[in-house]
Design a protein around this motif. Sequence first.
Motif, PDB file in Angstrom:
ATOM      1  N   SER A 237      -1.367 -13.293   0.921  1.00 51.80           N
ATOM      2  CA  SER A 237      -1.667 -12.040   0.934  1.00 51.80           C
ATOM      3  C   SER A 237      -2.626 -11.544   0.401  1.00 51.80           C
ATOM      4  O   SER A 237      -3.734 -10.794   0.726  1.00 51.80           O
ATOM      5  CB  SER A 237      -0.347 -11.279   0.262  1.00 51.80           C
ATOM      6  N   SER A 240      -5.983 -12.710   2.245  1.00 53.11           N
ATOM      7  CA  SER A 240      -6.018 -11.984   3.484  1.00 53.11           C
ATOM      8  C   SER A 240      -6.919 -10.661   2.997  1.00 53.11           C
ATOM      9  O   SER A 240      -7.574 -10.337   3.967  1.00 53.11           O
ATOM     10  CB  SER A 240      -4.641 -11.803   3.985  1.00 53.11           C
ATOM     11  N   LEU A 241      -6.417  -9.966   2.194  1.00 54.49           N
ATOM     12  CA  LEU A 241      -7.082  -8.626   1.768  1.00 54.49           C
ATOM     13  C   LEU A 241      -8.541  -8.965   1.394  1.00 54.49           C
ATOM     14  O   LEU A 241      -9.508  -8.028   1.807  1.00 54.49           O
ATOM     15  CB  LEU A 241      -6.496  -8.002   0.398  1.00 54.49           C
ATOM     16  N   THR A 244     -10.986  -9.522   4.580  1.00 56.19           N
ATOM     17  CA  THR A 244     -11.106  -8.233   5.406  1.00 56.19           C
ATOM     18  C   THR A 244     -11.699  -7.025   4.651  1.00 56.19           C
ATOM     19  O   THR A 244     -12.117  -6.154   5.085  1.00 56.19           O
ATOM     20  CB  THR A 244     -10.109  -7.994   6.115  1.00 56.19           C
ATOM     21  N   ASP A 249      -5.249  -2.293   2.642  1.00 56.89           N
ATOM     22  CA  ASP A 249      -4.651  -2.587   3.785  1.00 56.89           C
ATOM     23  C   ASP A 249      -3.417  -3.620   3.641  1.00 56.89           C
ATOM     24  O   ASP A 249      -3.628  -4.549   3.973  1.00 56.89           O
ATOM     25  CB  ASP A 249      -5.407  -2.947   4.872  1.00 56.89           C
ATOM     26  N   SER A 251      -0.644  -3.922   5.345  1.00 55.68           N
ATOM     27  CA  SER A 251      -0.201  -4.435   6.663  1.00 55.68           C
ATOM     28  C   SER A 251      -0.351  -5.908   6.671  1.00 55.68           C
ATOM     29  O   SER A 251       0.234  -6.758   7.259  1.00 55.68           O
ATOM     30  CB  SER A 251      -0.659  -3.708   7.807  1.00 55.68           C
ATOM     31  N   LYS A 252      -1.498  -6.566   5.795  1.00 57.54           N
ATOM     32  CA  LYS A 252      -1.821  -7.866   5.777  1.00 57.54           C
ATOM     33  C   LYS A 252      -1.031  -8.746   5.163  1.00 57.54           C
ATOM     34  O   LYS A 252      -1.367 -10.021   4.870  1.00 57.54           O
ATOM     35  CB  LYS A 252      -3.173  -7.985   5.827  1.00 57.54           C
TER      36      LYS A 252
END
Length: 329
Positions: A237, A240-241, A244, A249, A251-252
């Motif tokens: 997680s 992923s943040l 991007t 966010d 949602s990732k």
Amino acid sequence: MLVEHVRGGTNSNNVPASAFAMPAGMTMRYDLPDPALSEYLTGYAIYASNDRTPMLNWYLPAPAMISVLVDAGPLTVSVGNHRFGPLDRASFYGPTSRAFRTETRGGIAVGIGLSALGWSRLTARSAGEFHNRVVPLGSALGSDLSARLVEGLDALDDDTMIKPLLDAVFGAFFTRPHPREDLIRAFTALTVTDGVIEMKDVADRLDIPTHELRRMATRHFGMPPKLLLRRARFLRSFISLIRTDGMADYSKIDSSYFDASHFLRDAGTFLGTTPRRFIASDTVFLRASLRARAMVIGAPTQALHETAKAAAPVQNRPTGEQGRPQPNA
């Protein structure tokens, strides 16, 4: 001397040099181990710096790693409230469930990532003995391996020879299979699977009792299965943040998180702070290595590295990541 000839970049996978961009005076290099070693070693990394000024860097929690210093100043490592160092030339970093900080003074650090399967073939000791600890390599895995690595690296004057040297050294050390290798492989795959977090679910998938899963995880991976699964979920997680630039966010994040506050509680456990504060701290080498490692090896960090399902048999013969301490191998 090798310290005068580290160019950075990689000679494999045709990865563009821009993937290894570093501030002036710093270089980084990654290489894949020989395919015969790919189940046991997760990658080779070299970080180097010409600047002898003390420098701090933070790194993410990780599986076991071997680090060998070449012409490097005193190095110390802090894991939580525990400080290790100055470290020996060859050190063993046990599996960590906390982000750790290094203080370096230039030179070269060669990192060798060790998988749970690799650990099982190297020693009968429990990886749990070294959870969140850094010790001399000789005291963990024997003086022979330590001496071969230090003496071999000291004899080099070209960084392109580091990978062949490491392949040759380790080719002689993984010849003894462990009887539970299929189980270790299967659990490794589950630790990098989105949404898998419950120990009972994992035990059912592996068709073993939960108490056997706990013993296996501590022996080969260095910590209880619940902690390993939480660490992998958080890192999937968090990275992923980072990738991007969307630190808000949520949602990732992994599908098994209930909400953002659940994720942030894990950040406190594994980073010791919030994701924003961590990434804004001393993470020059960390951020560069996440990018470069993903392009060369396929996973941005060692904790999310899935052991290959099959590998060529290791033969007892020579076989065929680089920059500043400490590397994320």
